[in-house]
Write a protein that holds these residues in place. Sequence first.
Motif, PDB file in Angstrom:
ATOM      1  N   HIS A 125       0.863  -1.179   0.000  1.00 16.16           N
ATOM      2  CA  HIS A 125       0.000   0.000   0.000  1.00 16.16           C
ATOM      3  C   HIS A 125       0.903   1.233   0.000  1.00 16.16           C
ATOM      4  O   HIS A 125       2.008   1.213   0.543  1.00 16.16           O
ATOM      5  CB  HIS A 125      -0.890  -0.025   1.249  1.00 16.16           C
ATOM      6  CG  HIS A 125      -1.932   1.025   1.235  1.00 16.16           C
ATOM      7  ND1 HIS A 125      -1.699   2.304   1.653  1.00 16.16           N
ATOM      8  CD2 HIS A 125      -3.225   0.989   0.838  1.00 16.16           C
ATOM      9  CE1 HIS A 125      -2.794   3.023   1.518  1.00 16.16           C
ATOM     10  NE2 HIS A 125      -3.744   2.240   1.027  1.00 16.16           N
ATOM     11  N   CYS A 126       0.427   2.302  -0.598  1.00 16.94           N
ATOM     12  CA  CYS A 126       1.202   3.546  -0.668  1.00 16.94           C
ATOM     13  C   CYS A 126       1.670   3.993   0.718  1.00 16.94           C
ATOM     14  O   CYS A 126       2.788   4.469   0.882  1.00 16.94           O
ATOM     15  CB  CYS A 126       0.373   4.632  -1.338  1.00 16.94           C
ATOM     16  SG  CYS A 126       1.251   6.185  -1.535  1.00 16.94           S
ATOM     17  N   ALA A 127       0.823   3.824   1.727  1.00 20.07           N
ATOM     18  CA  ALA A 127       1.191   4.240   3.091  1.00 20.07           C
ATOM     19  C   ALA A 127       2.420   3.490   3.591  1.00 20.07           C
ATOM     20  O   ALA A 127       3.240   4.053   4.321  1.00 20.07           O
ATOM     21  CB  ALA A 127       0.018   4.033   4.040  1.00 20.07           C
ATOM     22  N   LEU A 132       8.282   3.907   4.792  1.00 18.44           N
ATOM     23  CA  LEU A 132       9.691   3.605   4.507  1.00 18.44           C
ATOM     24  C   LEU A 132      10.437   4.861   4.091  1.00 18.44           C
ATOM     25  O   LEU A 132      11.576   5.083   4.508  1.00 18.44           O
ATOM     26  CB  LEU A 132       9.804   2.558   3.403  1.00 18.44           C
ATOM     27  CG  LEU A 132       9.534   1.122   3.792  1.00 18.44           C
ATOM     28  CD1 LEU A 132       9.623   0.218   2.563  1.00 18.44           C
ATOM     29  CD2 LEU A 132      10.507   0.656   4.856  1.00 18.44           C
ATOM     30  N   ALA A 133       9.818   5.690   3.263  1.00 20.85           N
ATOM     31  CA  ALA A 133      10.469   6.916   2.808  1.00 20.85           C
ATOM     32  C   ALA A 133      10.747   7.851   3.977  1.00 20.85           C
ATOM     33  O   ALA A 133      11.772   8.520   4.020  1.00 20.85           O
ATOM     34  CB  ALA A 133       9.609   7.618   1.758  1.00 20.85           C
ATOM     35  N   LEU A 134       9.822   7.880   4.921  1.00 22.33           N
ATOM     36  CA  LEU A 134       9.987   8.736   6.096  1.00 22.33           C
ATOM     37  C   LEU A 134      10.824   8.073   7.183  1.00 22.33           C
ATOM     38  O   LEU A 134      11.165   8.704   8.177  1.00 22.33           O
ATOM     39  CB  LEU A 134       8.612   9.090   6.679  1.00 22.33           C
ATOM     40  CG  LEU A 134       7.739   9.977   5.828  1.00 22.33           C
ATOM     41  CD1 LEU A 134       6.342  10.064   6.418  1.00 22.33           C
ATOM     42  CD2 LEU A 134       8.343  11.366   5.699  1.00 22.33           C
ATOM     43  N   ARG A 135      11.100   6.787   6.986  1.00 25.30           N
ATOM     44  CA  ARG A 135      11.830   5.984   7.982  1.00 25.30           C
ATOM     45  C   ARG A 135      11.112   6.009   9.318  1.00 25.30           C
ATOM     46  O   ARG A 135      11.717   6.183  10.369  1.00 25.30           O
ATOM     47  CB  ARG A 135      13.259   6.468   8.135  1.00 25.30           C
ATOM     48  CG  ARG A 135      14.078   6.285   6.891  1.00 25.30           C
ATOM     49  CD  ARG A 135      15.491   6.824   7.122  1.00 25.30           C
ATOM     50  NE  ARG A 135      16.199   6.949   5.888  1.00 25.30           N
ATOM     51  CZ  ARG A 135      16.232   8.057   5.140  1.00 25.30           C
ATOM     52  NH1 ARG A 135      15.600   9.129   5.524  1.00 25.30           N
ATOM     53  NH2 ARG A 135      16.908   8.110   4.020  1.00 25.30           N
ATOM     54  N   GLN A 136       9.793   5.896   9.288  1.00 22.65           N
ATOM     55  CA  GLN A 136       8.993   5.916  10.505  1.00 22.65           C
ATOM     56  C   GLN A 136       8.464   4.528  10.811  1.00 22.65           C
ATOM     57  O   GLN A 136       8.275   3.707   9.927  1.00 22.65           O
ATOM     58  CB  GLN A 136       7.785   6.841  10.352  1.00 22.65           C
ATOM     59  CG  GLN A 136       8.140   8.292  10.275  1.00 22.65           C
ATOM     60  CD  GLN A 136       6.879   9.136  10.169  1.00 22.65           C
ATOM     61  OE1 GLN A 136       5.822   8.649   9.835  1.00 22.65           O
ATOM     62  NE2 GLN A 136       7.017  10.401  10.445  1.00 22.65           N
ATOM     63  N   ARG A 185      11.216   9.244  -1.487  1.00 19.23           N
ATOM     64  CA  ARG A 185      12.395   9.676  -0.722  1.00 19.23           C
ATOM     65  C   ARG A 185      12.919  11.020  -1.232  1.00 19.23           C
ATOM     66  O   ARG A 185      13.389  11.842  -0.446  1.00 19.23           O
ATOM     67  CB  ARG A 185      13.481   8.604  -0.780  1.00 19.23           C
ATOM     68  CG  ARG A 185      13.139   7.429   0.111  1.00 19.23           C
ATOM     69  CD  ARG A 185      14.210   6.369   0.096  1.00 19.23           C
ATOM     70  NE  ARG A 185      13.941   5.374   1.134  1.00 19.23           N
ATOM     71  CZ  ARG A 185      14.398   4.143   1.118  1.00 19.23           C
ATOM     72  NH1 ARG A 185      15.179   3.731   0.130  1.00 19.23           N
ATOM     73  NH2 ARG A 185      14.103   3.311   2.084  1.00 19.23           N
ATOM     74  N   ARG A 186      12.829  11.251  -2.555  1.00 21.50           N
ATOM     75  CA  ARG A 186      13.240  12.563  -3.093  1.00 21.50           C
ATOM     76  C   ARG A 186      12.330  13.668  -2.571  1.00 21.50           C
ATOM     77  O   ARG A 186      12.792  14.757  -2.232  1.00 21.50           O
ATOM     78  CB  ARG A 186      13.244  12.538  -4.620  1.00 21.50           C
ATOM     79  CG  ARG A 186      14.446  11.840  -5.216  1.00 21.50           C
ATOM     80  CD  ARG A 186      14.594  12.087  -6.711  1.00 21.50           C
ATOM     81  NE  ARG A 186      13.400  11.772  -7.481  1.00 21.50           N
ATOM     82  CZ  ARG A 186      13.072  10.565  -7.942  1.00 21.50           C
ATOM     83  NH1 ARG A 186      13.864   9.539  -7.701  1.00 21.50           N
ATOM     84  NH2 ARG A 186      11.982  10.382  -8.646  1.00 21.50           N
ATOM     85  N   VAL A 187      11.034  13.397  -2.494  1.00 25.28           N
ATOM     86  CA  VAL A 187      10.087  14.386  -1.971  1.00 25.28           C
ATOM     87  C   VAL A 187      10.397  14.679  -0.504  1.00 25.28           C
ATOM     88  O   VAL A 187      10.446  15.843  -0.095  1.00 25.28           O
ATOM     89  CB  VAL A 187       8.629  13.910  -2.142  1.00 25.28           C
ATOM     90  CG1 VAL A 187       7.667  14.803  -1.381  1.00 25.28           C
ATOM     91  CG2 VAL A 187       8.261  13.863  -3.617  1.00 25.28           C
ATOM     92  N   VAL A 188      10.623  13.641   0.284  1.00 22.33           N
ATOM     93  CA  VAL A 188      10.949  13.833   1.699  1.00 22.33           C
ATOM     94  C   VAL A 188      12.222  14.663   1.834  1.00 22.33           C
ATOM     95  O   VAL A 188      12.279  15.609   2.620  1.00 22.33           O
ATOM     96  CB  VAL A 188      11.088  12.469   2.423  1.00 22.33           C
ATOM     97  CG1 VAL A 188      11.689  12.643   3.813  1.00 22.33           C
ATOM     98  CG2 VAL A 188       9.736  11.776   2.509  1.00 22.33           C
TER      99      VAL A 188
END
Length: 87
Positions: free
Chosen positions: A6-8, A13-17, A52-55
């Motif tokens: 899922h996108c979430a 993962l991108a936010l490393r949360q 990850r680029r957006v973050v």
Amino acid sequence: MTRHPHCAELVELALRQAPAPDAPEEPAGHRAALHAHLVHCTPCRVELAALRRVVAALCTGEPLDPELTPVPPGVWRRIADEVDREE
């Protein structure tokens, strides 16, 4: 993992949360399966890289596209002031 995440999950993962406290508990091995899926799924890896680029852009204030002209200081404040006046 037999499905795309899922996108979430990719956002986490991108936010490393860690998952949100109110998120349903993951089945054992889910995170490992997600990482294994990413090894073999190019579209999901591409999506994760874009997130990850957006973050990174949000954290640094740098534009996503280096050829874009950065917004001059004060522009967002002036836009917000204009919106406030219209309300």
